[in-house]
Design a protein around this motif. Structure first.
Motif, short mmCIF file in Angstrom:
data_model
loop_
_atom_site.label_atom_id
_atom_site.label_comp_id
_atom_site.label_asym_id
_atom_site.label_seq_id
_atom_site.Cartn_x
_atom_site.Cartn_y
_atom_site.Cartn_z
N THR A 105 0.83 -1.20 0.00
CA THR A 105 0.00 0.00 0.00
C THR A 105 0.87 1.25 0.00
OG1 THR A 105 -0.10 0.32 2.38
CG2 THR A 105 -1.67 -1.25 1.43
N ASN A 106 0.22 2.40 -0.24
CA ASN A 106 0.96 3.67 -0.14
C ASN A 106 1.17 4.09 1.31
OD1 ASN A 106 -1.90 4.15 -0.16
ND2 ASN A 106 -1.54 6.31 -0.56
N ASN A 107 0.78 3.23 2.27
CA ASN A 107 1.15 3.43 3.67
C ASN A 107 2.57 2.90 3.90
OD1 ASN A 107 -1.29 4.49 4.39
ND2 ASN A 107 -2.08 2.64 5.33
N ASN A 108 3.23 2.48 2.82
CA ASN A 108 4.58 1.91 2.87
C ASN A 108 4.64 0.63 3.70
OD1 ASN A 108 5.84 3.83 1.22
ND2 ASN A 108 5.95 5.25 2.94
N VAL A 123 -7.45 -8.76 1.06
CA VAL A 123 -6.23 -8.03 1.40
C VAL A 123 -6.56 -7.12 2.58
CG1 VAL A 123 -4.48 -6.43 0.56
CG2 VAL A 123 -5.50 -8.10 -1.02
N ARG A 124 -5.82 -7.29 3.66
CA ARG A 124 -6.05 -6.50 4.87
C ARG A 124 -4.88 -5.53 5.06
NH1 ARG A 124 -10.14 -7.40 3.63
NH2 ARG A 124 -11.55 -9.01 4.31
N THR A 125 -5.23 -4.28 5.33
CA THR A 125 -4.23 -3.22 5.46
C THR A 125 -4.47 -2.45 6.75
OG1 THR A 125 -5.54 -1.47 4.42
CG2 THR A 125 -4.33 -2.93 2.95
N THR A 126 -3.53 -1.58 7.05
CA THR A 126 -3.74 -0.62 8.13
C THR A 126 -4.54 0.55 7.58
OG1 THR A 126 -1.63 0.45 7.61
CG2 THR A 126 -1.60 -1.26 9.32
N LYS A 127 -5.01 1.42 8.46
CA LYS A 127 -5.80 2.58 8.05
C LYS A 127 -4.96 3.48 7.14
CE LYS A 127 -8.52 6.38 9.86
NZ LYS A 127 -9.04 7.09 10.99
N LYS A 132 -5.76 9.59 -0.77
CA LYS A 132 -5.80 8.45 -1.68
C LYS A 132 -5.27 7.18 -1.02
CE LYS A 132 -5.33 10.92 -6.08
NZ LYS A 132 -4.52 11.04 -7.29
N ALA A 133 -5.90 6.07 -1.36
CA ALA A 133 -5.45 4.75 -0.91
C ALA A 133 -5.06 3.95 -2.14
CB ALA A 133 -6.57 4.03 -0.15
N ARG A 134 -3.80 3.53 -2.20
CA ARG A 134 -3.31 2.71 -3.31
C ARG A 134 -2.97 1.33 -2.78
NH1 ARG A 134 -1.93 5.74 -7.76
NH2 ARG A 134 -1.67 7.96 -7.35
N ILE A 135 -3.41 0.32 -3.53
CA ILE A 135 -3.06 -1.06 -3.21
C ILE A 135 -2.52 -1.68 -4.50
CG2 ILE A 135 -3.86 -3.30 -2.38
CD1 ILE A 135 -6.22 -1.77 -1.03
N ASN A 136 -1.29 -2.15 -4.46
CA ASN A 136 -0.67 -2.82 -5.59
C ASN A 136 -0.36 -4.25 -5.21
OD1 ASN A 136 -0.47 -0.73 -7.65
ND2 ASN A 136 0.93 0.28 -6.23
N CYS A 137 -0.79 -5.18 -6.07
CA CYS A 137 -0.56 -6.60 -5.84
C CYS A 137 0.26 -7.15 -6.99
CB CYS A 137 -1.88 -7.35 -5.72
SG CYS A 137 -2.86 -6.82 -4.28
N ILE A 138 1.32 -7.89 -6.64
CA ILE A 138 2.21 -8.43 -7.67
C ILE A 138 2.45 -9.92 -7.44
CG2 ILE A 138 3.35 -6.24 -8.19
CD1 ILE A 138 5.67 -7.16 -6.40
N SER A 139 2.68 -10.61 -8.53
CA SER A 139 3.00 -12.03 -8.51
C SER A 139 3.94 -12.29 -9.68
CB SER A 139 1.70 -12.84 -8.63
OG SER A 139 1.96 -14.22 -8.46
#
Length: 157
Positions: A105-108, A123-127, A132-139
């Motif tokens: 996430t962009n929460n680093n 996908v569970r993240t912190t607040k 803006k909230a960014r979530i990037n998923c890679i495989s």
């Protein structure tokens, strides 16, 4: 005169009203501000794009994005672009259950990836702090190529 066929949403965030106006004006595709390669499974009015300016403007970044393939996902929730919950209840279904991603996430921070069944991912993240909230998923695929899926949301703090 030149008739435009594509559109970039201001701040990368779309609305259903904007999409309706684009369609009425013969705009064929539109791009948001989330990272990732384009996939045939995506809504053509909500396409991702890679940022390659500012801190993202180096040759290694360019090589990475040119070689990346989409992480094929469907049934992304939340399906709008504003978070009702912060942190969000975020998830998607993988089209290839062998491509379990790592998400960031962009929460680093690295987000927790939970496999609900053999292809549904939560996908569970912190607040999120900020607008803006960014979530990037890679495989990786079987040929070790980078697979990428990104999401972007407005945060109601």
């Amino acid at each position: 005169s030149i008739e435009p066929i594509s559109y970039q949403y201001k701040l990368g965030i779309w609305s259903q009203e904007e999409i309706k106006i684009l369609k009425e004006n013969n705009i064929k595709i539109a791009f948001g501000d989330r990272s990732g390669p384009v996939s045939l499974n995506m809504d053509i009015y909500k396409l991702p794009r890679f940022n390659i300016s500012g801190k993202f403007s180096n040759i290694e970044r360019l090589k990475t994005v040119l070689d990346a393939l989409p992480l094929e996902v469907i049934n992304i929730l939340p399906d709008n672009n504003t978070l009702g919950n912060n942190p969000p209840l975020y998830g998607f279904t993988l089209l290839n259950k062998n491509q379990i991603p790592n998400c960031y996430t962009n929460n680093n921070n690295q987000a927790e990836v939970i496999i609900v069944n053999n292809s549904r991912i939560e996908v569970r993240t912190t607040k999120f702090n900020g607008a803006k909230a960014r979530i990037n998923c890679i495989s990786k695929d079987a040929n070790n190529r980078l697979l990428w899926h990104g999401s972007l949301y407005w945060v109601n703090n």
